[in-house]
Design a protein around this motif. Structure first.
Motif, PDB file in Angstrom:
ATOM      1  N   THR A  22      50.388  31.015  32.590  1.00 51.95           N
ATOM      2  CA  THR A  22      50.327  32.477  32.614  1.00 51.95           C
ATOM      3  C   THR A  22      49.532  32.951  31.403  1.00 51.95           C
ATOM      4  O   THR A  22      49.911  32.674  30.264  1.00 51.95           O
ATOM      5  CB  THR A  22      51.735  33.093  32.574  1.00 51.95           C
ATOM      6  N   PRO A  23      48.406  33.644  31.620  1.00 50.71           N
ATOM      7  CA  PRO A  23      47.596  34.107  30.489  1.00 50.71           C
ATOM      8  C   PRO A  23      48.376  35.075  29.595  1.00 50.71           C
ATOM      9  O   PRO A  23      49.331  35.722  30.043  1.00 50.71           O
ATOM     10  CB  PRO A  23      46.416  34.824  31.171  1.00 50.71           C
ATOM     11  N   ARG A  25      44.268  29.856  31.089  1.00 56.55           N
ATOM     12  CA  ARG A  25      44.817  29.795  32.438  1.00 56.55           C
ATOM     13  C   ARG A  25      45.130  28.379  32.913  1.00 56.55           C
ATOM     14  O   ARG A  25      45.820  28.204  33.918  1.00 56.55           O
ATOM     15  CB  ARG A  25      43.828  30.426  33.435  1.00 56.55           C
ATOM     16  N   THR A  26      44.626  27.376  32.203  1.00 54.29           N
ATOM     17  CA  THR A  26      44.722  26.005  32.702  1.00 54.29           C
ATOM     18  C   THR A  26      45.089  25.025  31.597  1.00 54.29           C
ATOM     19  O   THR A  26      44.598  25.132  30.474  1.00 54.29           O
ATOM     20  CB  THR A  26      43.384  25.566  33.334  1.00 54.29           C
ATOM     21  N   GLN A  83      50.225  34.330  37.657  1.00 58.94           N
ATOM     22  CA  GLN A  83      48.868  34.627  37.197  1.00 58.94           C
ATOM     23  C   GLN A  83      48.362  35.856  37.939  1.00 58.94           C
ATOM     24  O   GLN A  83      48.438  35.920  39.173  1.00 58.94           O
ATOM     25  CB  GLN A  83      47.917  33.447  37.451  1.00 58.94           C
ATOM     26  N   ARG A 137      48.615  25.324  36.060  1.00 59.55           N
ATOM     27  CA  ARG A 137      48.441  26.751  35.790  1.00 59.55           C
ATOM     28  C   ARG A 137      49.264  27.190  34.576  1.00 59.55           C
ATOM     29  O   ARG A 137      50.357  26.688  34.332  1.00 59.55           O
ATOM     30  CB  ARG A 137      48.868  27.582  37.005  1.00 59.55           C
TER      31      ARG A 137
END
Length: 230
Positions: free
Chosen positions: A130-131, A116-117, A196, A128
Motif C-alpha cells: 500500500t503506497p 507499490r512493489t 492500492q 503489492r
C-alpha cells in the motif's frame, strides 16, 4: 490529341500513387527520427535511442529468483542476513537439535523496490504494497459490511478485519460469514489482503483476486465533546 510518344513521356515523368505513397512514408520516418533526435549529432542521437530502448526493457522486465539477494531474519536472535546460504550458515550456529529448525528459524523478508512493489528474491515473486498516504484495507472495510470475494461464491458479512505481517510486509485478513441462505455459515478467512488506489487485492501481483464492498455499514457519528465545567 497528344501523340503516343508524348503520353509515354508524361507518364514517365509524373509520379503515380505508389511512388507518392513511398515518398510520403519516407518523409514520415524522417520526421519521426528528427523529432526523437532533434538537432543532435548522430552519435548523440544513437545514444538517446539506446537509452529509450533500455528504459522500455526495464519497464517490461521480469524479476527472476535470486536466493543470493534474499533477505532473512533470524527468529532466534533477530539478526538480518543477506543471502540464503549465509542465512543457513548463521542458523546452524544456534545448534538446533533437529535440522529442520535451521530453516524454520529463518523468516524471509520481502525487499521493497518501489512504493507499490516488493520482491521475494528466493522465488522472484512480486508483492503489492500500500503506497504511503493511501487508505489501507482496514480503512476501506468495516465490520458489518457486505462484501464479495473473487474466489468465494455469494455475499459475505464482515465480522473482523485483522492486521498482521507477511514476509515483513503489512497485510490484512478479513473474517466473514456467508449472508446468502443455503450456503454453509462457517467463517471464511480471506488472508493476505493489500489495498492500492482504493481497491483491495491479494498481496501477490500475479493474483487477480479482488475483494469488493457491496453494502456499507452505517458509520457512527463521533461523540460530541462535552465541555467540562470551569
Amino acid at each position: 490529341m497528344d501523340s503516343p510518344k508524348k503520353i509515354r513521356t508524361i507518364y514517365a515523368t509524373e509520379p503515380n500513387l505508389l511512388t507518392i505513397g513511398i515518398i510520403t512514408g519516407i518523409g514520415g520516418a524522417l520526421v519521426a527520427v528528427y523529432a526523437l533526435t532533434g538537432k543532435r549529432k548522430p552519435e548523440e542521437a544513437e545514444v538517446k535511442i539506446e537509452e529509450a530502448l533500455k528504459t522500455k526493457k526495464v519497464k517490461g522486465s521480469v524479476i527472476t529468483a535470486d536466493p543470493s539477494k534474499a533477505l532473512f531474519k533470524c527468529v532466534e536472535c533477530g539478526a538480518m542476513i543477506r543471502g540464503k546460504d549465509k542465512a543457513l550458515k548463521h542458523s546452524r550456529k544456534h545448534r538446533y537439535e533437529h535440522v529442520i529448525n535451521q530453516y524454520v528459524a529463518l523468516e524471509e523478508i520481502a525487499e521493497p523496490i518501489s512504493e507499490r512493489t516488493a520482491v521475494l528474491w528466493t522465488k522472484g515473486l512480486r508483492l503489492r504494497i500500500t503506497p504511503p498516504d493511501q487508505p489501507t484495507v482496514k480503512d476501506l472495510v468495516k465490520p458489518g459490511e457486505i462484501v464479495r470475494y473473487t474466489e468465494i461464491p455469494g455475499r459475505l458479512r464482515v465480522e473482523v478485519v485483522e492486521k498482521h505481517e507477511r514476509f515483513g510486509l503489512p497485510v490484512f485478513t478479513v473474517i466473514a460469514t456467508p449472508e446468502d441462505p443455503g450456503i454453509p455459515s462457517y467463517r471464511r478467512y480471506i488472508n493476505d489482503l493489500v489495498a492500492q488506489d482504493g481497491k483491495i487485492y491479494c498481496i501477490d501481483e500475479e493474483c487477480s483476486c479482488r475483494l469488493y464492498v457491496e453494502e456499507r455499514a452505517p458509520r457512527l457519528k463521533p461523540e460530541e465533546s462535552i465541555s467540562k465545567p470551569l
